[in-house]
Write a protein that holds these residues in place. Structure first.
Motif, short mmCIF file in Angstrom:
data_model
loop_
_atom_site.label_atom_id
_atom_site.label_comp_id
_atom_site.label_asym_id
_atom_site.label_seq_id
_atom_site.Cartn_x
_atom_site.Cartn_y
_atom_site.Cartn_z
N ALA A 43 3.77 4.21 -4.74
CA ALA A 43 3.16 4.11 -3.12
C ALA A 43 2.09 2.96 -3.44
N THR A 44 1.90 2.09 -2.62
CA THR A 44 0.56 1.58 -2.62
C THR A 44 0.24 0.93 -1.16
N ASP A 45 -0.86 0.05 -0.90
CA ASP A 45 -1.43 -0.07 0.24
C ASP A 45 -0.59 -1.39 0.93
N VAL A 46 0.40 -2.13 0.48
CA VAL A 46 1.12 -3.09 0.87
C VAL A 46 2.39 -2.77 0.89
N ASP A 47 3.53 -3.45 1.78
CA ASP A 47 4.72 -2.87 2.06
C ASP A 47 5.59 -3.41 0.99
N ARG A 60 7.87 -11.60 0.88
CA ARG A 60 8.08 -10.25 0.39
C ARG A 60 9.51 -10.10 -0.22
N GLY A 100 6.01 -0.07 -2.60
CA GLY A 100 6.08 -0.10 -1.03
C GLY A 100 4.89 0.71 -0.72
N SER A 101 4.71 0.57 0.72
CA SER A 101 3.58 1.45 1.45
C SER A 101 4.15 2.82 1.46
N ASP A 103 3.31 4.70 3.77
CA ASP A 103 3.90 4.95 5.32
C ASP A 103 5.30 4.78 5.43
N ASP A 104 5.96 3.81 4.40
CA ASP A 104 7.47 3.62 4.25
C ASP A 104 8.31 4.36 3.38
N GLY A 114 10.16 -1.76 1.36
CA GLY A 114 9.47 -1.61 0.09
C GLY A 114 10.24 -2.81 -0.80
#
Length: 122
Positions: A43-47, A60, A100-101, A103-104, A114
């Protein structure tokens, strides 16, 4: 993370200090492999993983194989270690990795968000 660690000096039995860097993404991959994780998520800060990041042509990646990822260049201090770790996990275990994020996370688990890295192409 940079730490001074001790290791045996060549042939003397004495210890000597060395500098070492432990990459958190590759360490996480080893752990996921060791515990036989069904799915390795970073998990990271981009989607997801992007080609052409920061350019008008950025795109993406959705579902890719480790071989497909090998054809792209990613930023060394940013996405490259994550991509390398995900590709290693998928290649070594035959299981799926995803980036991916946070949040997702539900969508990443379901394969709808992601970037999914798998040895089984779509």
């Amino acid at each position: 993370m940079r730490r001074d660690i001790a290791c045996p000096a060549h042939g003397t039995g004495a210890l000597t200090g060395v500098e070492a860097v432990i990459d958190k993404d590759l360490a996480a991959e080893l752990l996921a492999e060791d515990v036989a994780a069904d799915l390795f998520i970073m998990a990271t800060d981009v989607d997801g993983v992007y080609t052409g990041w920061g350019t008008p042509a950025q795109q993406r990646l959705g579902r890719v194989t480790p071989g497909q990822l090998a054809g792209y260049q990613f930023a060394a201090g940013s996405m490259a270690p994550k991509v390398e770790a995900a590709a290693r996990f998928s290649t070594k275990t035959g299981r799926t990795a995803a980036i991916g994020s946070l949040d997702d996370i539900t969508g990443i688990i379901n394969g709808t968000a992601g970037t999914t890295i798998t040895t089984h192409p779509a």
